[in-house]
Every structure is written in C-alpha cells, then in structure tokens.
Design a protein around this motif. Structure first.
Motif, PDB file in Angstrom:
ATOM      1  N   GLU A  56       0.844  -1.188   0.000  1.00  0.00           N
ATOM      2  CA  GLU A  56       0.000   0.000   0.000  1.00  0.00           C
ATOM      3  C   GLU A  56       0.885   1.245   0.000  1.00  0.00           C
ATOM      4  O   GLU A  56       1.372   1.667   1.050  1.00  0.00           O
ATOM      5  N   PRO A  57       1.128   1.826  -1.178  1.00  0.00           N
ATOM      6  CA  PRO A  57       2.023   2.982  -1.256  1.00  0.00           C
ATOM      7  C   PRO A  57       1.495   4.152  -0.418  1.00  0.00           C
ATOM      8  O   PRO A  57       0.351   4.563  -0.593  1.00  0.00           O
ATOM      9  N   PRO A  58       2.320   4.670   0.501  1.00  0.00           N
ATOM     10  CA  PRO A  58       1.879   5.780   1.348  1.00  0.00           C
ATOM     11  C   PRO A  58       1.949   7.113   0.609  1.00  0.00           C
ATOM     12  O   PRO A  58       2.625   7.240  -0.419  1.00  0.00           O
ATOM     13  N   GLY A  59       1.283   8.115   1.154  1.00  0.00           N
ATOM     14  CA  GLY A  59       1.343   9.457   0.591  1.00  0.00           C
ATOM     15  C   GLY A  59       2.629  10.166   0.965  1.00  0.00           C
ATOM     16  O   GLY A  59       3.080  11.071   0.262  1.00  0.00           O
ATOM     17  N   TYR A  60       3.226   9.735   2.093  1.00  0.00           N
ATOM     18  CA  TYR A  60       4.442  10.366   2.603  1.00  0.00           C
ATOM     19  C   TYR A  60       5.398   9.284   3.096  1.00  0.00           C
ATOM     20  O   TYR A  60       4.967   8.208   3.513  1.00  0.00           O
ATOM     21  N   ALA A  61       6.697   9.598   3.084  1.00  0.00           N
ATOM     22  CA  ALA A  61       7.694   8.655   3.604  1.00  0.00           C
ATOM     23  C   ALA A  61       8.897   9.424   4.140  1.00  0.00           C
ATOM     24  O   ALA A  61       9.269  10.463   3.605  1.00  0.00           O
ATOM     25  N   VAL A  62       9.489   8.867   5.196  1.00  0.00           N
ATOM     26  CA  VAL A  62      10.754   9.359   5.737  1.00  0.00           C
ATOM     27  C   VAL A  62      11.656   8.135   5.797  1.00  0.00           C
ATOM     28  O   VAL A  62      11.335   7.155   6.472  1.00  0.00           O
ATOM     29  N   VAL A  63      12.766   8.181   5.068  1.00  0.00           N
ATOM     30  CA  VAL A  63      13.608   7.001   4.903  1.00  0.00           C
ATOM     31  C   VAL A  63      15.056   7.319   5.273  1.00  0.00           C
ATOM     32  O   VAL A  63      15.630   8.294   4.776  1.00  0.00           O
ATOM     33  N   ASP A  64      15.627   6.479   6.132  1.00  0.00           N
ATOM     34  CA  ASP A  64      17.043   6.599   6.471  1.00  0.00           C
ATOM     35  C   ASP A  64      17.856   6.126   5.272  1.00  0.00           C
ATOM     36  O   ASP A  64      17.470   5.183   4.579  1.00  0.00           O
ATOM     37  N   LEU A  65      18.993   6.763   5.036  1.00  0.00           N
ATOM     38  CA  LEU A  65      19.815   6.411   3.881  1.00  0.00           C
ATOM     39  C   LEU A  65      20.523   5.077   4.066  1.00  0.00           C
ATOM     40  O   LEU A  65      20.475   4.209   3.204  1.00  0.00           O
ATOM     41  N   ARG A  66      21.176   4.905   5.201  1.00  0.00           N
ATOM     42  CA  ARG A  66      21.941   3.672   5.439  1.00  0.00           C
ATOM     43  C   ARG A  66      21.178   2.769   6.401  1.00  0.00           C
ATOM     44  O   ARG A  66      20.974   3.105   7.563  1.00  0.00           O
ATOM     45  N   LEU A  67      20.805   1.615   5.888  1.00  0.00           N
ATOM     46  CA  LEU A  67      20.088   0.623   6.685  1.00  0.00           C
ATOM     47  C   LEU A  67      20.901  -0.660   6.703  1.00  0.00           C
ATOM     48  O   LEU A  67      21.774  -0.854   5.854  1.00  0.00           O
ATOM     49  N   GLY A  68      20.604  -1.521   7.655  1.00  0.00           N
ATOM     50  CA  GLY A  68      21.377  -2.740   7.824  1.00  0.00           C
ATOM     51  C   GLY A  68      21.448  -3.615   6.588  1.00  0.00           C
ATOM     52  O   GLY A  68      22.467  -4.265   6.340  1.00  0.00           O
ATOM     53  N   ASP A  69      20.391  -3.636   5.798  1.00  0.00           N
ATOM     54  CA  ASP A  69      20.374  -4.523   4.628  1.00  0.00           C
ATOM     55  C   ASP A  69      20.531  -3.789   3.301  1.00  0.00           C
ATOM     56  O   ASP A  69      20.304  -4.369   2.247  1.00  0.00           O
TER      57      ASP A  69
END
Length: 181
Positions: free
Chosen positions: A52-65
């Motif tokens: 379900e694509p959200p209207g907004y997102a906040v994403v960290d650049l470096r993640l464990g995977d």
C-alpha cells in the motif's frame, strides 16, 4: 509562493533501523495527524510500499540490509505524487542529488527533530536554504568527490576504487566513516 500539491491521504511510512528514533518519530508524526507505518529494513520498506504505497515517507539512507534510496525509488515508481524525505547521518552532495533524482523532495541530516521532518514533508519550511558560513574543508571536498564517483558507479565499490585509482578496502573504510566537517 504557492503551496505544493500535497497527497490527500496522510499515510506515512517511516523506514529507519534505529528503533528508539523510529518510535519517537512515529509518535510525533501521529500527533500531527499522520497514520504511521514503520519498517526497519530496506526489504520491509519496499514490501510496505508494494502492499500500500503511502502518501508520505521518511527514509534513512543507510540501513542494515542496504540503501534507503531503493525504498525511495520503489515509492516513486508506485506512487509518483508521494512526498519522501531522506534522513541520514552520512550526508553528502552526491547522495542528496541522487535522492532527489529518485523522487525525494528533501534531504535532512540526522539528528533531525519532528518539526523539521514535518516541515520538509509538507513543504512549510523556508523556500531557500541559508548559505554556509564556512567553505568546505579539503577533507570534505575529497569526501564529496569520492561519494560522487561512488554514485556515478551505481554504488559499486570495485568500479569506484578502479576509477579513483584506490585500493578497494581503503575505499570501503572511507565509505563506512561519517563525512568530515
């Protein structure tokens, strides 16, 4: 100045591997009216976007995977009107440019507070960023150049090391460190 076209639904996807930060930001965004979903990995983030694509997102650049830009790219493909912000403690010009090209609307350095994130998501912040008081140091210029070449090589360490005439392990150590001031 005109207000940006904001998605009508207030669904927000937060992707960060720092669980305490993720929880605090989720609570803060809920108090601002968002319906929040969380993910701690690139794979979980992409799965949330696929479901379900959200209207907004906040994403960290470096993640464990992997790289959070993969989540931004998946979101922009699924929902072009979504507003995404990239958060990182490893800020540099090359990844900021790449993030914007992939569909992010802003790029914030950690630690960012909930007000800054909200302003970036809704476009209620200032129109222009202030000019820096001090020029970049020589170490920072070197860092930016390495990051730019790394992005041009599609984040391929071996190819980047070859183009920079640098040993691959040395490059990996440089990439693992925070950006110099």
């Amino acid at each position: 100045m005109t207000e940006p076209n904001l998605p009508q639904d207030l669904t927000l996807l937060l992707v960060d591997d720092d669980k305490p930060f993720l929880t605090r930001l989720a609570r803060a965004m809920e108090t601002r009216g968002f319906v929040v979903r969380m993910a701690e990995t690139v794979a979980e983030g992409i799965e949330q976007v696929r479901k379900e694509p959200p209207g907004y997102a906040v994403v960290d650049l470096r993640l464990g995977d992997g790289n959070g830009l993969d989540v931004i790219e998946a979101l922009h493909r699924s929902r072009p009107d979504a507003r995404a912000v990239v958060l990182t403690g490893y800020g540099n010009i090359a990844t900021a440019v790449t993030a914007v090209k992939l569909g992010a609307i802003d790029y914030l350095a950690k630690p960012a507070d909930a007000d800054a994130v909200y302003s970036a998501l809704t476009g209620s912040g200032g129109a222009r960023a202030a000019l820096p008081e001090n020029p970049m140091s020589a170490d920072r210029v070197r860092w930016e150049h390495i990051q730019r070449v790394y992005e041009l090589c599609n984040r391929n360490v071996s190819e980047t090391a070859r183009r920079l005439n640098m040993h691959r392990r040395t490059l990996q150590r440089i990439l693992a460190k925070r950006a110099p001031k």
